[in-house]
Write a protein that holds these residues in place. Structure first.
Motif, PDB file in Angstrom:
ATOM      1  N   LYS A 145     -28.094  -5.964  26.597  1.00 37.12           N
ATOM      2  CA  LYS A 145     -27.854  -5.755  28.020  1.00 37.12           C
ATOM      3  C   LYS A 145     -26.856  -6.776  28.556  1.00 37.12           C
ATOM      4  N   LYS A 146     -26.972  -8.026  28.097  1.00 36.49           N
ATOM      5  CA  LYS A 146     -26.105  -9.097  28.596  1.00 36.49           C
ATOM      6  C   LYS A 146     -24.652  -8.889  28.203  1.00 36.49           C
ATOM      7  N   VAL A 147     -24.415  -8.468  26.955  1.00 37.01           N
ATOM      8  CA  VAL A 147     -23.037  -8.329  26.470  1.00 37.01           C
ATOM      9  C   VAL A 147     -22.536  -6.895  26.576  1.00 37.01           C
ATOM     10  N   LYS A 148     -23.385  -6.001  27.162  1.00 38.68           N
ATOM     11  CA  LYS A 148     -22.997  -4.609  27.397  1.00 38.68           C
ATOM     12  C   LYS A 148     -22.672  -3.881  26.091  1.00 38.68           C
ATOM     13  N   ARG A 149     -23.546  -4.078  25.107  1.00 39.68           N
ATOM     14  CA  ARG A 149     -23.450  -3.382  23.832  1.00 39.68           C
ATOM     15  C   ARG A 149     -24.783  -2.689  23.548  1.00 39.68           C
ATOM     16  N   SER A 150     -24.800  -1.821  22.544  1.00 40.39           N
ATOM     17  CA  SER A 150     -26.033  -1.138  22.184  1.00 40.39           C
ATOM     18  C   SER A 150     -26.937  -2.070  21.394  1.00 40.39           C
ATOM     19  N   ILE A 151     -28.246  -1.775  21.393  1.00 39.19           N
ATOM     20  CA  ILE A 151     -29.197  -2.557  20.616  1.00 39.19           C
ATOM     21  C   ILE A 151     -28.870  -2.432  19.135  1.00 39.19           C
ATOM     22  N   THR A 152     -28.382  -1.256  18.703  1.00 40.61           N
ATOM     23  CA  THR A 152     -27.999  -1.064  17.306  1.00 40.61           C
ATOM     24  C   THR A 152     -26.865  -1.999  16.920  1.00 40.61           C
ATOM     25  N   ASP A 153     -25.906  -2.159  17.818  1.00 38.22           N
ATOM     26  CA  ASP A 153     -24.778  -3.057  17.564  1.00 38.22           C
ATOM     27  C   ASP A 153     -25.280  -4.481  17.350  1.00 38.22           C
ATOM     28  N   VAL A 154     -26.179  -4.936  18.200  1.00 37.43           N
ATOM     29  CA  VAL A 154     -26.704  -6.297  18.083  1.00 37.43           C
ATOM     30  C   VAL A 154     -27.471  -6.466  16.780  1.00 37.43           C
ATOM     31  N   GLU A 155     -28.352  -5.526  16.463  1.00 36.83           N
ATOM     32  CA  GLU A 155     -29.165  -5.631  15.253  1.00 36.83           C
ATOM     33  C   GLU A 155     -28.312  -5.578  13.991  1.00 36.83           C
ATOM     34  N   ASN A 156     -27.281  -4.724  13.982  1.00 34.64           N
ATOM     35  CA  ASN A 156     -26.408  -4.642  12.809  1.00 34.64           C
ATOM     36  C   ASN A 156     -25.646  -5.944  12.579  1.00 34.64           C
ATOM     37  N   HIS A 157     -25.151  -6.543  13.662  1.00 30.46           N
ATOM     38  CA  HIS A 157     -24.420  -7.804  13.527  1.00 30.46           C
ATOM     39  C   HIS A 157     -25.338  -8.933  13.078  1.00 30.46           C
ATOM     40  N   LEU A 158     -26.563  -8.954  13.583  1.00 30.81           N
ATOM     41  CA  LEU A 158     -27.520  -9.978  13.149  1.00 30.81           C
ATOM     42  C   LEU A 158     -27.866  -9.784  11.682  1.00 30.81           C
ATOM     43  N   SER A 159     -27.963  -8.532  11.232  1.00 30.33           N
ATOM     44  CA  SER A 159     -28.229  -8.250   9.816  1.00 30.33           C
ATOM     45  C   SER A 159     -27.114  -8.764   8.927  1.00 30.33           C
ATOM     46  N   LEU A 160     -25.897  -8.734   9.464  1.00 27.47           N
ATOM     47  CA  LEU A 160     -24.747  -9.205   8.688  1.00 27.47           C
ATOM     48  C   LEU A 160     -24.918 -10.666   8.274  1.00 27.47           C
ATOM     49  N   LEU A 161     -25.526 -11.458   9.131  1.00 16.83           N
ATOM     50  CA  LEU A 161     -25.693 -12.885   8.839  1.00 16.83           C
ATOM     51  C   LEU A 161     -26.731 -13.122   7.746  1.00 16.83           C
ATOM     52  N   THR A 162     -27.530 -12.122   7.418  1.00 16.59           N
ATOM     53  CA  THR A 162     -28.539 -12.269   6.369  1.00 16.59           C
ATOM     54  C   THR A 162     -28.037 -11.784   5.012  1.00 16.59           C
ATOM     55  N   SER A 163     -26.763 -11.421   4.931  1.00 14.06           N
ATOM     56  CA  SER A 163     -26.237 -10.823   3.705  1.00 14.06           C
ATOM     57  C   SER A 163     -25.918 -11.838   2.615  1.00 14.06           C
ATOM     58  N   GLY A 164     -26.037 -13.142   2.904  1.00 11.22           N
ATOM     59  CA  GLY A 164     -25.793 -14.161   1.893  1.00 11.22           C
ATOM     60  C   GLY A 164     -24.363 -14.659   1.900  1.00 11.22           C
ATOM     61  N   ASP A 165     -24.176 -15.894   1.439  1.00  9.90           N
ATOM     62  CA  ASP A 165     -22.858 -16.533   1.491  1.00  9.90           C
ATOM     63  C   ASP A 165     -21.800 -15.762   0.714  1.00  9.90           C
ATOM     64  N   GLU A 166     -22.183 -15.209  -0.440  1.00  8.61           N
ATOM     65  CA  GLU A 166     -21.214 -14.510  -1.290  1.00  8.61           C
ATOM     66  C   GLU A 166     -20.651 -13.280  -0.580  1.00  8.61           C
ATOM     67  N   LEU A 167     -21.543 -12.491   0.014  1.00  8.33           N
ATOM     68  CA  LEU A 167     -21.100 -11.274   0.696  1.00  8.33           C
ATOM     69  C   LEU A 167     -20.394 -11.605   2.006  1.00  8.33           C
TER      70      LEU A 167
END
Length: 445
Positions: A145-167
């Motif tokens: 809501k704060k950045v005017k994006r979808s919840i899916t967008d936020v969750e997908n970007h947060l998931s990206l940070l869990t992909s590990g240093d190599e990826l």
């Protein structure tokens, strides 16, 4: 010569429609950058663009700053700051226009994410900004809501940070797209980095530079199997030949072809199915460097692929926050062909007209937004008024031709009190339009 400052000094207490928000001019040397604070990595080419603008004496938007114990910290405008430093090093006396940023630390992070002055954020930069808000106790729904994006967008970007240093390193080097990285993590978990590296070596050996989602996700899932069975039952006719089963697809539109394309490809690889399409040819492959890794979110399509693809996908599949890969591929193919006169893709005439309207509306909105940004310092006020002004323009055009610039000139002659109310603004614009003679709008009555 009369100036706004003089008019403001003479205003009375009743003039509530005339206010001011101060900006300040100061030396470049009075400002400082907090290391690691900016969510964007510095793009040298973007810095040099601002350097040239300062040297040419062009008007550059004010920087948002915060006064701290260390001095005056830049909140938004890092590229402008470094561009000004380069101009200063070239012998130019530069003073930067600055304004106070008022708000919490979360407000400052969100402002950097949503600022229209900075370059588009890279996926990892946006993910890091979201994570900073998570660290402050924010929930993904609040961030969206704060950045005017979808919840899916936020969750997908947060998931990206869990992909590990190599990826993450592969994403940063643009050898793997962020959407592919997230899909790999969901499919392979902790081993996603190893899988990506292995598959990347294969595609590089084949002469490609980037691992696409189609190449990375080679397994044919149970879900895809069920989808294929359903689709074959609806659109296919099975025949027998000496070599075994052969499936012939008989489809009526290119849209059906696009929707089946990725599933058919997976079936070919997994089952050895041969699929031939009759009636209409399949859409041509999009000609871009992204290969099969196409943006799927509405805002990413606009940012990465441009307004024409964005308009085509909305015209063909209605307005949604997220589209399928096949839908994105179809829109890219249509836009690469010709929005108005496609030759290689069959597009209904009503869809073409819708796409052209979307393009025109986007261009109009950008012009109105730019003008509103000159009237207000508050981005939220600009966004709120943009929807109202855009609706009034659309309504006005139903009665008489009008360019967006002509519309802005009409609005400038109305009382600002009416800008916050749709009906009052619509009435005021129509009254002014009836009193004036504007090219292409007809004589006043």
């Amino acid at each position: 010569m009369t100036t706004l400052s003089k008019l403001y000094d003479k205003k009375t207490k009743k003039d509530t429609d005339f206010t001011t928000r101060k900006t300040y001019l100061m030396s470049v040397d009075r400002l400082y950058v907090e290391p690691g604070y900016n969510v964007r990595e510095i793009d040298q080419a973007h810095v040099e663009e601002f350097r040239d603008a300062y040297m040419a004496g062009e008007q550059v938007p004010a920087l948002a700053v915060q006064v701290t114990e260390q001095g005056i910290k830049i909140i938004d405008g890092h590229h402008r700051y470094y561009g000004a430093k380069l101009a200063q090093e070239a012998g130019y006396d530069i003073r930067l226009e600055c304004k106070d940023f008022v708000g919490s630390e979360a407000d400052r992070i969100a402002f950097m994410v949503t600022s229209s002055q900075g370059r588009a954020l890279e996926p990892l930069e946006r993910a890091a900004a979201y994570q900073r808000l998570i660290n402050q106790g924010w929930e993904p729904t609040q961030i969206a809501k704060k950045v005017k994006r979808s919840i899916t967008d936020v969750e997908n970007h947060l998931s990206l940070l869990t992909s590990g240093d190599e990826l993450i390193a592969l994403v940063k080097n643009k050898e793997v797209a962020a959407t592919t990285a997230v899909a790999l993590v969901r499919e392979h978990g902790a081993s996603a980095g190893r899988v990506a590296k292995t598959e990347l070596e294969k595609v590089k050996a084949a002469g490609k530079k980037k691992l696409t989602k189609a190449a990375a996700m080679t397994q044919f899932s149970a879900k895809q199997s069920r989808q294929l069975v359903e689709l074959l039952a609806k659109h296919c006719q099975a025949e027998q030949d000496e070599e075994g089963a052969r499936v012939t697809l008989t489809l009526e539109t290119d849209l059906q072809v696009a929707e089946l394309m990725d599933i058919i490809q997976a079936a070919r690889e997994h089952y050895g199915v041969t699929a031939s399409v009759s009636e209409q040819p399949a859409p041509a492959e999009p000609e871009n460097d992204e290969g099969d890794d196409l943006p799927l979110l509405k805002h990413e399509i606009l940012e990465q692929s441009g307004v024409e693809v964005w308009a085509c996908i909305q015209a063909a599949f209605k307005i949604k926050s997220q589209y399928t890969y096949a839908q994105s591929k179809y829109a890219h193919t249509w836009a690469a062909d010709s929005v108005e006169h496609p030759e290689h893709v069959v597009v209904p005439e009503e869809s073409i007209q819708s796409a052209l309207r979307f393009i025109q509306q986007h261009q109009d909105d950008q012009a109105i937004k730019q003008w509103l940004s000159e009237q207000h310092d508050d981005p939220e006020v600009v966004e709120e008024q943009l929807q109202r002004f855009s609706s009034v323009l659309i309504g006005l055009r139903q009665d008489q031709p009008c360019t967006v610039q002509e519309f802005i000139e009409l609005v400038e002659q109305t009382n600002r009190d009416c800008w916050s109310n749709y009906r009052m603004l619509r009435q005021a614009v129509r009254e002014v339009a009836g009193q004036l003679t504007i090219p292409d709008m007809g004589e006043s009555q």
